[in-house]
Design a protein around this motif. Structure first.
Motif, PDB file in Angstrom:
ATOM      1  N   THR A  94     -10.188  17.115  23.361  1.00 36.09           N
ATOM      2  CA  THR A  94     -10.342  18.350  22.589  1.00 36.09           C
ATOM      3  C   THR A  94     -10.828  19.458  23.500  1.00 36.09           C
ATOM      4  OG1 THR A  94     -12.646  17.847  21.996  1.00 36.09           O
ATOM      5  CG2 THR A  94     -10.915  17.077  20.481  1.00 36.09           C
ATOM      6  N   ALA A  97     -14.722  25.000  20.701  1.00 36.40           N
ATOM      7  CA  ALA A  97     -14.567  26.273  20.005  1.00 36.40           C
ATOM      8  C   ALA A  97     -15.714  27.171  20.448  1.00 36.40           C
ATOM      9  CB  ALA A  97     -14.606  26.060  18.500  1.00 36.40           C
ATOM     10  N   ASN A 101     -20.277  26.679  14.517  1.00 32.30           N
ATOM     11  CA  ASN A 101     -19.875  25.941  13.313  1.00 32.30           C
ATOM     12  C   ASN A 101     -18.365  25.808  13.178  1.00 32.30           C
ATOM     13  OD1 ASN A 101     -22.646  25.839  12.499  1.00 32.30           O
ATOM     14  ND2 ASN A 101     -22.450  27.937  11.718  1.00 32.30           N
ATOM     15  N   THR A 102     -17.679  25.747  14.312  1.00 32.51           N
ATOM     16  CA  THR A 102     -16.229  25.564  14.304  1.00 32.51           C
ATOM     17  C   THR A 102     -15.895  24.258  15.001  1.00 32.51           C
ATOM     18  OG1 THR A 102     -15.906  27.964  14.410  1.00 32.51           O
ATOM     19  CG2 THR A 102     -14.000  26.572  14.943  1.00 32.51           C
ATOM     20  N   SER A 103     -15.026  23.482  14.392  1.00 38.24           N
ATOM     21  CA  SER A 103     -14.671  22.184  14.945  1.00 38.24           C
ATOM     22  C   SER A 103     -13.886  22.354  16.247  1.00 38.24           C
ATOM     23  CB  SER A 103     -13.828  21.392  13.942  1.00 38.24           C
ATOM     24  OG  SER A 103     -14.536  21.196  12.736  1.00 38.24           O
ATOM     25  N   ALA A 104     -14.014  21.357  17.123  1.00 41.58           N
ATOM     26  CA  ALA A 104     -13.247  21.356  18.366  1.00 41.58           C
ATOM     27  C   ALA A 104     -11.763  21.222  18.048  1.00 41.58           C
ATOM     28  CB  ALA A 104     -13.712  20.206  19.255  1.00 41.58           C
ATOM     29  N   ILE A 105     -10.940  21.754  18.936  1.00 43.76           N
ATOM     30  CA  ILE A 105      -9.490  21.779  18.717  1.00 43.76           C
ATOM     31  C   ILE A 105      -8.831  20.755  19.633  1.00 43.76           C
ATOM     32  CG2 ILE A 105      -7.440  23.266  18.663  1.00 43.76           C
ATOM     33  CD1 ILE A 105     -10.648  25.055  19.034  1.00 43.76           C
TER      34      ILE A 105
END
Length: 362
Positions: A94, A97, A101-105
Motif C-alpha cells: 500500500t 494517505a 483518518n484516511t485508509s492506505a491505498i
C-alpha cells in the motif's frame, strides 16, 4: 541477480561520442553516406507531422549535436543502499494517505512501473543516500501522485490552459534533455490551482518524451513583453517549488531565463530562500541560449533557428498522441520484462540496456 545500478554522469557535449556514424541519436538510420547536410538536418529534426517551416509539432528525437550523458557505476556503498531500499520497496503493498483518518491505498501497476531503478536512485541522491529519508520521500510522492490526481488530468481537462501556447514542449538541449518553454506573456487564464495542474501535466509529458539514457529536463522562460506588476503570487510560487523539489527530485537539468524585468527579479529574490541550493545552481539568467540548445531545435524567440507557430488544434493532439505512444511502449516493455519494481528506464524507453526483469527471470 540484477545488474549493478547505475546513475548518470553529465558529459560535455563537445567530447561525447555518437554510437554510430550511420545513426542520428540511434533512432533514424541514414543509409546513404552521401546524404546532403540539408537532408540530414531534416531527418534528425523530424517533427511529428513533418512540418519544417513553420514547425507546428514536437521534434521526435534530439539533434545530432545533442550528446547524452554517460552512465557511472555506483560505489559499493551506494549499491548497498540501493539494494536495501529496493528490497524494502518490494514489501510495499500500500501507499500511505497524506490526509489524516484516511485508509492506505493499494499499490498499483502504475506505481510499480513508476518505481524504476533510476527513480529510486534519484530519491537516494536527493537525500544524500539516506535510505530512511529516501523511503519517506518516495512514499510521500506515491501518496501525492494519487491524491493530486495525475491520471485524472487528461489532455481535454488541461487543454483550455494551453490554448495560447503559454507552455510548449519542443526539442532537446545539448545533453538530450527535453525542452519545456514557459511563455508568461501568453497567459490566458486567471490565477488558480489549475494553472499549477497545467504545469505538472506538462512536466509529466516532458518526462514521457525523455530519450533513453536521459533523466533530466530543461526549462526555458522568456519574459519578453511581460508587463511588470503581474508576477505570480507567493503561494503559487512556493507551491510549484514544493512540487518540483519534493516530487520531481533530480529532474531539473537547467533553467534558462531571459529578458527578466525588475518585477520578476524581485519575485526571484522573495522565493530564493525556498529554493534548494542545488536547484539554484542550475538557474542561468540572460545568457546566449545557443550554447545550451542546438540552434536547429531552439525557438527563434529564444535566439535559435526554429520558426515555430503555435496552432493549438495541431500541436496539442500531436503532443499528447506522441506522449501516449511513449507511455504505452514503456508499459508494454515493462510487462514483457516481468513487471519488476526497479526496472531500467533505459530499457523501458527502448535503449540498448538489458531489462532488469529479464535478468532476474533468467
Amino acid at each position: 541477480m540484477a545488474a549493478v545500478a547505475q546513475t548518470q554522469q553529465p558529459q560535455n557535449a563537445e567530447t561525447a561520442q555518437t554510437d554510430s556514424p550511420n545513426k542520428v541519436n540511434g533512432s533514424i538510420d541514414i543509409q546513404d553516406s552521401h546524404t546532403s547536410a540539408a537532408k540530414l538536418s531534416i531527418a534528425e529534426n523530424r517533427t511529428v507531422d513533418g512540418s519544417t517551416d513553420p514547425v507546428k509539432t514536437p521534434f521526435i528525437n534530439p539533434s545530432s549535436q545533442s550528446k547524452l550523458p554517460t552512465a557511472a557505476t555506483l560505489t559499493v556503498d551506494q549499491s548497498t543502499k540501493y539494494s536495501k531500499l529496493l528490497s524494502a520497496i518490494h514489501g510495499w503493498t500500500t501507499k500511505p494517505a497524506s490526509t489524516p483518518n484516511t485508509s492506505a491505498i493499494p499499490i498499483t501497476d502504475s506505481d510499480r512501473l513508476w518505481l524504476t531503478r533510476e527513480c529510486i536512485l534519484r530519491y537516494l541522491r536527493a537525500t544524500k543516500w539516506d535510505v530512511n529519508q529516501a523511503t519517506t520521500r518516495l512514499q510521500a510522492t506515491l501518496a501525492w501522485r494519487h491524491e493530486y490526481g495525475l491520471e485524472n488530468h487528461t489532455p481535454e481537462y488541461i487543454s483550455p490552459e494551453n490554448a495560447t501556447g503559454k507552455q510548449v514542449l519542443l526539442g532537446f538541449d545539448i545533453n538530450g534533455r527535453p525542452c519545456l518553454y514557459l511563455n508568461p506573456e501568453k497567459q490566458n487564464t486567471q490565477r488558480s490551482n489549475k494553472q499549477v495542474e497545467h504545469l505538472v501535466f506538462m512536466l509529466e509529458r516532458t518526462l514521457d518524451l525523455m530519450p533513453a539514457g536521459q533523466e533530466m529536463l530543461t526549462l526555458l522562460i522568456n519574459f519578453d513583453k511581460k508587463l511588470g506588476g503581474d508576477r505570480p503570487p507567493m503561494w503559487q510560487g512556493k507551491q510549484v517549488l514544493n512540487i518540483l523539489q519534493n516530487h520531481y527530485p533530480e529532474r531539473l537539468g537547467r533553467a534558462l531565463v531571459i529578458n527578466i524585468p525588475w518585477v520578476v527579479w524581485t519575485f526571484f529574490k522573495l522565493i530564493n530562500p525556498f529554493i534548494d541550493p542545488a536547484t539554484r545552481e542550475k538557474l542561468k539568467f540572460d545568457q546566449d541560449l545557443r550554447q545550451f540548445v542546438p540552434p536547429s531545435q531552439l525557438l527563434k524567440t529564444y535566439g535559435g533557428d526554429v520558426n515555430f507557430v503555435y496552432d493549438h488544434d495541431v500541436y496539442w493532439p500531436a503532443l499528447n498522441e506522441l506522449a501516449a505512444k511513449k507511455r504505452a511502449m514503456m508499459m508494454e516493455r515493462w510487462i514483457e520484462a516481468g513487471k519488476k519494481i526497479g526496472e531500467s528506464e533505459c530499457y523501458l524507453r527502448g535503449g540498448g540496456e538489458e531489462a532488469v526483469g529479464m535478468g532476474l527471470a533468467s
